[in-house]
Design an enzyme around this catalytic site. Sequence first.
Site, PDB file in Angstrom:
ATOM      1  N   TYR A  14       1.006  -1.380  -0.019  1.00 16.84           N
ATOM      2  CA  TYR A  14      -0.141   0.346  -0.078  1.00 16.84           C
ATOM      3  C   TYR A  14       1.083   1.588  -0.229  1.00 16.84           C
ATOM      4  CZ  TYR A  14      -3.503  -2.507   1.484  1.00 16.84           C
ATOM      5  OH  TYR A  14      -4.802  -4.208   1.527  1.00 16.84           O
ATOM      6  N   HIS A  19      -4.234   6.373  -1.521  1.00 16.03           N
ATOM      7  CA  HIS A  19      -4.846   6.294   0.066  1.00 16.03           C
ATOM      8  C   HIS A  19      -4.191   6.283   0.835  1.00 16.03           C
ATOM      9  CE1 HIS A  19      -8.476   5.983   1.821  1.00 16.03           C
ATOM     10  NE2 HIS A  19      -9.210   4.991   2.373  1.00 16.03           N
ATOM     11  N   PHE A  64      -5.216  -0.208   9.624  1.00 11.99           N
ATOM     12  CA  PHE A  64      -5.957   0.069   8.272  1.00 11.99           C
ATOM     13  C   PHE A  64      -6.552   1.120   9.133  1.00 11.99           C
ATOM     14  CE2 PHE A  64      -3.970  -4.818   7.676  1.00 11.99           C
ATOM     15  CZ  PHE A  64      -3.714  -4.407   6.551  1.00 11.99           C
ATOM     16  N   ASN A  66      -9.646   2.011   8.505  1.00 11.01           N
ATOM     17  CA  ASN A  66     -11.020   2.064   8.831  1.00 11.01           C
ATOM     18  C   ASN A  66     -10.945   1.886   9.742  1.00 11.01           C
ATOM     19  OD1 ASN A  66     -11.635   2.103   6.114  1.00 11.01           O
ATOM     20  ND2 ASN A  66     -12.947   0.118   6.420  1.00 11.01           N
ATOM     21  N   ASN A 112     -12.648   7.175   5.583  1.00  2.81           N
ATOM     22  CA  ASN A 112     -13.101   6.008   6.682  1.00  2.81           C
ATOM     23  C   ASN A 112     -12.810   6.528   8.099  1.00  2.81           C
ATOM     24  OD1 ASN A 112     -16.079   4.281   5.575  1.00  2.81           O
ATOM     25  ND2 ASN A 112     -14.386   3.285   3.618  1.00  2.81           N
TER      26      ASN A 112
END
Length: 250
Positions: A14, A19, A64, A66, A112
Amino acid sequence: MLLIAGLGNPGPQYAHNRHNIGFMAADEIFRRHRFSNWQKKFQAEIADGVIDGEKVLLVKPQTFMNLSGQSIGEAMRFYKMTPADLVVIYDELDLVPGKLRIKTGGGSGGHNGIKSIDAHMQSFPGGQNYRRMRLGIGHPGAKELVHNYVLGDFAKADNEWLDTLMGAVADNVAMLARREDNSFMNRIALAMGDGNQRPGGVKTDPAQLEKAPPKAQSHIRQARQNQKKPNIPESGPMAEMLKKLLGKKD
């Protein structure tokens, strides 16, 4: 004490995602200022330092996206901080790439990570009145494309504006410590070319658009436009002859 939290997802897969621009900003602040080594605490990677006389805690939640609020809330409770001491850096679909905005309070905008933080801030005095630094990544154009877009890597063409933005945020972070948010935004806009920047680093000056030259024309049209009108006599023998030839009536 100031807590600066950059949002993202943990793991090398990632690392270059759109993001994860919050993680990227936190990493650049870490590189350009004196901080302790990263250590794992509060379900996060944290580093502490001093910027312009203000103690600063950098936090990259490892929960993560969220569940970002779990990590940030835990760190704030440990240090007895309030939402006024918190700055969260994250990606914003509704800003063009390279744009930056800071606002205290407000909604999540569907993000989120911010939803999670908002939920955890309800137990603190001041609630959701923390500072939100939104970094523009642009929008793919359709809602169904958003998921893959934010979890996709930045294109190579984005590196120019991305590197400039990260450097400007890190170099001017002392203004955040002094709560000079408007001055900070102005400084970033100047670094990015007065804020008039399109994706891919192409700058656009509104004044230049107003003075833009006319569209190119074919050489035939140009010749026609520059051609002088013939001087046709209105009286005399030549005029009479032309009237008969062209069938012109009086």
